[in-house]
Motif scaffolding. Structure first.
Motif, short mmCIF file in Angstrom:
data_model
loop_
_atom_site.label_atom_id
_atom_site.label_comp_id
_atom_site.label_asym_id
_atom_site.label_seq_id
_atom_site.Cartn_x
_atom_site.Cartn_y
_atom_site.Cartn_z
N MET A 34 -42.94 29.61 24.09
CA MET A 34 -41.65 28.94 23.98
C MET A 34 -40.71 29.41 25.08
N ARG A 35 -40.72 30.71 25.36
CA ARG A 35 -39.86 31.26 26.40
C ARG A 35 -40.22 30.67 27.76
N VAL A 36 -41.51 30.59 28.04
CA VAL A 36 -41.96 30.03 29.31
C VAL A 36 -41.58 28.56 29.42
N ALA A 37 -41.77 27.82 28.33
CA ALA A 37 -41.42 26.40 28.34
C ALA A 37 -39.92 26.22 28.55
N ASN A 38 -39.12 27.05 27.90
CA ASN A 38 -37.66 26.95 28.06
C ASN A 38 -37.24 27.31 29.48
N SER A 39 -37.87 28.33 30.04
CA SER A 39 -37.55 28.73 31.41
C SER A 39 -37.87 27.59 32.39
N LYS A 40 -39.01 26.96 32.17
CA LYS A 40 -39.41 25.86 33.04
C LYS A 40 -38.41 24.71 32.92
N LYS A 41 -38.02 24.41 31.70
CA LYS A 41 -37.07 23.32 31.47
C LYS A 41 -35.74 23.62 32.14
N MET A 42 -35.26 24.86 32.01
CA MET A 42 -33.99 25.24 32.62
C MET A 42 -34.07 25.16 34.14
N GLU A 43 -35.18 25.57 34.70
CA GLU A 43 -35.35 25.51 36.15
C GLU A 43 -35.32 24.06 36.63
N GLU A 44 -35.94 23.17 35.87
CA GLU A 44 -35.92 21.74 36.23
C GLU A 44 -34.49 21.20 36.17
N LYS A 45 -33.73 21.62 35.16
CA LYS A 45 -32.33 21.18 35.04
C LYS A 45 -31.50 21.70 36.21
N ARG A 46 -31.73 22.95 36.61
CA ARG A 46 -30.99 23.52 37.75
C ARG A 46 -31.27 22.72 39.02
N ALA A 47 -32.55 22.43 39.23
CA ALA A 47 -32.92 21.68 40.43
C ALA A 47 -32.29 20.29 40.41
N GLU A 48 -32.28 19.67 39.24
CA GLU A 48 -31.67 18.35 39.09
C GLU A 48 -30.17 18.40 39.39
N ASN A 49 -29.51 19.43 38.88
CA ASN A 49 -28.07 19.57 39.12
C ASN A 49 -27.76 19.86 40.58
N GLU A 50 -28.62 20.64 41.23
CA GLU A 50 -28.40 20.93 42.65
C GLU A 50 -28.47 19.65 43.47
N LYS A 51 -29.39 18.77 43.12
CA LYS A 51 -29.51 17.49 43.84
C LYS A 51 -28.22 16.68 43.69
N LYS A 52 -27.58 16.79 42.54
CA LYS A 52 -26.34 16.04 42.32
C LYS A 52 -25.17 16.67 43.07
N ILE A 53 -25.15 18.00 43.16
CA ILE A 53 -24.01 18.71 43.74
C ILE A 53 -24.05 18.72 45.26
N ILE A 54 -25.20 18.92 45.86
CA ILE A 54 -25.31 19.06 47.31
C ILE A 54 -24.73 17.85 48.05
N PRO A 55 -25.04 16.60 47.66
CA PRO A 55 -24.41 15.47 48.38
C PRO A 55 -22.89 15.46 48.26
N MET A 56 -22.35 15.97 47.23
CA MET A 56 -20.91 16.02 47.04
C MET A 56 -20.26 17.00 48.02
#
Length: 58
Positions: A34-56
């Motif tokens: 569960m910890r590994v799955a949550n870590s992976k999910k959080m990392e995906e969310k961070r990457a997604e958010n970075e894509k949104k922020i960088i163009p701004m």
């Protein structure tokens, strides 16, 4: 129809104990998965958010 007390509970129902809730016994391996799955999910969310922020920032 039953007569209810102030709390809306029938008097005969007050003397009944609720059924015990089944609790799953998670093993350390399950917790680790569960910890590994949550870590992976959080990392995906961070990457997604970075894509949104960088163009701004440009």
């Amino acid at each position: 129809m039953d007569i209810l007390d102030k709390e809306g509970v029938a008097p005969e129902a007050q003397n009944q104990t609720p059924a015990p809730q089944a609790q799953s016994q998670s093993t350390p391996q399950d917790s680790e998965e569960m910890r590994v799955a949550n870590s992976k999910k959080m990392e995906e969310k961070r990457a997604e958010n970075e894509k949104k922020i960088i163009p701004m920032m440009d």
